[in-house]
Design a protein around this motif. Structure first.
Motif, short mmCIF file in Angstrom:
data_model
loop_
_atom_site.label_atom_id
_atom_site.label_comp_id
_atom_site.label_asym_id
_atom_site.label_seq_id
_atom_site.Cartn_x
_atom_site.Cartn_y
_atom_site.Cartn_z
N LYS A 96 0.84 -1.20 0.00
CA LYS A 96 0.00 0.00 0.00
C LYS A 96 0.87 1.25 0.00
N ALA A 97 1.96 1.22 0.76
CA ALA A 97 2.89 2.35 0.74
C ALA A 97 3.44 2.58 -0.66
N GLU A 98 3.80 1.50 -1.31
CA GLU A 98 4.32 1.59 -2.68
C GLU A 98 3.28 2.16 -3.63
N ALA A 99 2.04 1.73 -3.49
CA ALA A 99 0.97 2.23 -4.36
C ALA A 99 0.75 3.72 -4.15
N HIS A 100 0.72 4.17 -2.90
CA HIS A 100 0.56 5.60 -2.64
C HIS A 100 1.71 6.40 -3.25
N ASN A 101 2.92 5.88 -3.12
CA ASN A 101 4.06 6.60 -3.68
C ASN A 101 3.95 6.70 -5.19
N ASP A 111 3.06 11.51 1.63
CA ASP A 111 2.82 11.47 3.08
C ASP A 111 2.20 10.14 3.51
N GLU A 112 1.23 9.66 2.73
CA GLU A 112 0.61 8.38 3.04
C GLU A 112 1.63 7.25 2.95
N ALA A 113 2.48 7.31 1.91
CA ALA A 113 3.48 6.27 1.73
C ALA A 113 4.47 6.26 2.89
N LEU A 114 4.93 7.43 3.29
CA LEU A 114 5.89 7.50 4.38
C LEU A 114 5.30 7.00 5.69
N ALA A 115 4.05 7.35 5.96
CA ALA A 115 3.42 6.91 7.21
C ALA A 115 3.37 5.39 7.29
N LEU A 116 3.04 4.74 6.20
CA LEU A 116 2.97 3.28 6.19
C LEU A 116 4.35 2.66 6.30
N LEU A 117 5.29 3.19 5.54
CA LEU A 117 6.66 2.69 5.62
C LEU A 117 7.20 2.81 7.04
N ASN A 118 6.95 3.95 7.67
CA ASN A 118 7.50 4.18 9.00
C ASN A 118 6.82 3.33 10.07
N THR A 119 5.62 2.88 9.81
CA THR A 119 4.98 1.94 10.73
C THR A 119 5.79 0.65 10.84
N THR A 161 18.32 10.47 0.74
CA THR A 161 19.72 10.42 1.12
C THR A 161 20.19 8.98 1.28
N LEU A 162 19.38 8.15 1.94
CA LEU A 162 19.77 6.78 2.22
C LEU A 162 19.64 5.86 1.01
N TYR A 163 18.56 6.05 0.24
CA TYR A 163 18.22 5.07 -0.79
C TYR A 163 18.04 5.65 -2.19
N GLY A 164 18.18 6.93 -2.34
CA GLY A 164 18.05 7.55 -3.65
C GLY A 164 16.67 8.08 -3.92
N ALA A 183 13.45 3.04 -1.13
CA ALA A 183 13.40 2.85 0.32
C ALA A 183 12.33 1.84 0.70
N ILE A 184 11.18 1.91 0.04
CA ILE A 184 10.11 0.95 0.32
C ILE A 184 10.52 -0.44 -0.13
N LEU A 185 11.11 -0.54 -1.30
CA LEU A 185 11.55 -1.84 -1.81
C LEU A 185 12.61 -2.44 -0.89
N HIS A 186 13.50 -1.59 -0.40
CA HIS A 186 14.51 -2.09 0.54
C HIS A 186 13.85 -2.60 1.82
N GLU A 187 12.87 -1.87 2.31
CA GLU A 187 12.19 -2.31 3.53
C GLU A 187 11.51 -3.66 3.32
#
Length: 459
Positions: free
Chosen positions: A352-357, A363-371, A388-391, A396-400
């Motif tokens: 779902k985070a990926e879809a929002h992104n 904002d929606e994507a980050l909130a889900l990723l950070n959960t 900065t970390l993942y480009g 970043a979501i794929l890495h998670e």
């Protein structure tokens, strides 16, 4: 659901399975229907239920080993010292004699589903709830098998009717993958409407519920890039009270004990009906796979999952603890009784985070990723820190996903789905052509069916 029994087979359909399928013998809970002409079997609701349980039994065999070979073997999180399929998959030297190129067990599961879909409805009054629930499970399991078939081989034969007569055409041609995915969507929408919301207890995790059907729809929509539909289906899952993220203290129990509140659908095993998790991950230097160096180096500091996944004190860890518990040191070659978790809530949250992104809803994507990150003891990301970390946030979501869902059979499909497979695997094993993303059809299938055409890269 994990109690198992054996039954005999009808000679006629055994002959047909020599052409198309490899039959499993052990069945779930009640005595289920094996692959045979079912016209005289489906008479009572108990018969119908047994027939559907037979589909789950076939799925046990279909995914026992291949969930990992298909989902991890060609990706970057694993390394191997083994010959055969593990080595050839890692080296991208696929050929038509690979065991993982066989689709027999998938089509055995599809065959049992087709029997149930045809013969369960006449047992019940039209519109009767229990009958619809059983058909919903059968259609969802058929969809699950076709989803794997399409992602592994691309175009495959679409078989929607049971084989009951030698007059039927046994030599099916391949069907366009998108047509199959359309049919999969129809099956899952039916299941999401008609399956039970809850069975109670463990059965909520190893039988298909409405939540399970919706979760599979999320995976399907993301594979097809239908992000709005994926979000809608994901919200149905996340709003379902059956599913909650477990704490990091209970994270290992998702896999070691099974049936956690985070689990949406898992394939149940026990000491009788076993799987290959030990062979895959637990036999030290003799296991099929161990964590790759690139995977080990990809963890952020303070990630509390790392020590739960493998031995961080070893220079080269040779086994994966995730499915057996931290410190697991039993190198018995015995088969495993652990369940295989096919889909869980963290998977859906990250999709779902990926879809929002993808829709620009950062904002929606980050909130889900950070959960998911917060549970692992990691700091929340902002858009700037993700870049900065993942480009970028997508990476970043794929890495998670690569960390949270490691070795659960998602990584290869994630790389293909996001168009990253050649970028990631090219430097490792030379993967460079889109036609090489699918597996070859097994030579036995080609030999038995003159209407099958080999995938072009392997022809």
């Amino acid at each position: 659901m994990k109690k198992l029994m054996k039954i005999s087979r009808n000679i006629f359909m055994s002959m047909l399975t020599l052409v198309f399928f490899s039959c499993a013998e052990n069945l779930l809970e009640k005595e289920p229907v094996s692959s045979f002409s079912a016209q005289g079997f489906y008479k009572t609701s108990s018969d119908a239920q047994s027939g559907v349980y037979g589909i789950y039994d076939a799925a046990q065999s279909a995914f026992s080993l291949n969930f990992s070979l298909w989902g991890e073997g060609r990706a970057d999180a694993v390394s191997t010292n083994q010959s055969g399929d593990p080595f050839l998959l890692q080296e991208n030297n696929l050929n038509p004699t690979l065991n993982s190129a066989r689709w027999d067990n998938l089509y055995e599961t599809i065959s049992r589903a087709n029997y149930a879909i045809k013969y369960v409805p006449p047992v019940f009054e039209e519109g009767e709830e229990f009958g619809l629930q059983l058909v919903g499970q059968a259609r969802a399991l058929r969809a699950l098998c076709y989803f794997y078939a399409v992602r592994v081989w691309g175009d495959v034969p679409l078989i929607l009717e049971p084989y009951e007569s030698v007059q039927q055409d046994l030599f099916n041609t391949r069907t366009d993958a998108e047509t199959i995915l359309d049919r999969m969507e129809e099956d899952l929408l039916f299941a999401a409407e008609h399956c039970r919301a809850s069975f109670g207890g463990e059965r909520d995790r190893n039988l298909i519920t409405q939540g399970g059907a919706n979760a599979l729809l999320v995976q399907l929509y993301m594979w097809r890039g239908e992000y709005t539909s994926a979000i809608a289906a994901a919200e149905k899952v996340m709003d379902n009270s059956l599913y909650q993220l477990v704490s990091i203290n209970d994270w290992s129990k998702i896999f070691t004990q099974g049936y956690s509140n985070e689990s949406i659908f898992e394939i149940g095993y026990n000491e009788v009906q076993t799987n290959s998790l030990r062979v895959l991950y637990a036999l030290g230097s003799d296991s099929n796979f161990f964590p790759s160096e690139s995977f080990r180096n990809s963890f952020e500091e303070s990630d509390q999952r790392q020590a739960l996944i493998y031995d961080v004190t070893a220079a080269q860890p040779r086994k994966i603890w995730k499915f057996f518990g931290e410190g697991f040191n039993d190198e018995s070659p015995d088969p495993s009784a652990n369940n295989i978790v096919m889909v869980r809530l963290a998977d859906i949250i990250l999709l779902k985070a990926e879809a929002h992104n993808q829709l620009g809803e950062v904002d929606e994507a980050l909130a889900l990723l950070n959960t998911i990150r917060a549970r692992a003891g990691l700091e929340s990301l902002t858009l700037n820190s993700a870049q900065t970390l993942y480009g970028n946030l997508e990476t970043a979501i794929l890495h998670e996903r690569s960390i949270e869902l490691c070795f659960e059979g998602h990584r290869w499909f994630d790389l293909v789905r996001t168009g990253k497979a050649m970028e990631v695997m090219g430097p490792i094993n030379g993967l460079s052509q889109e036609a090489n993303l699918v597996w070859p059809l097994h030579q036995d299938a080609i030999n038995r069916n003159p209407n099958l055409v080999q995938n072009g890269f392997y022809d």
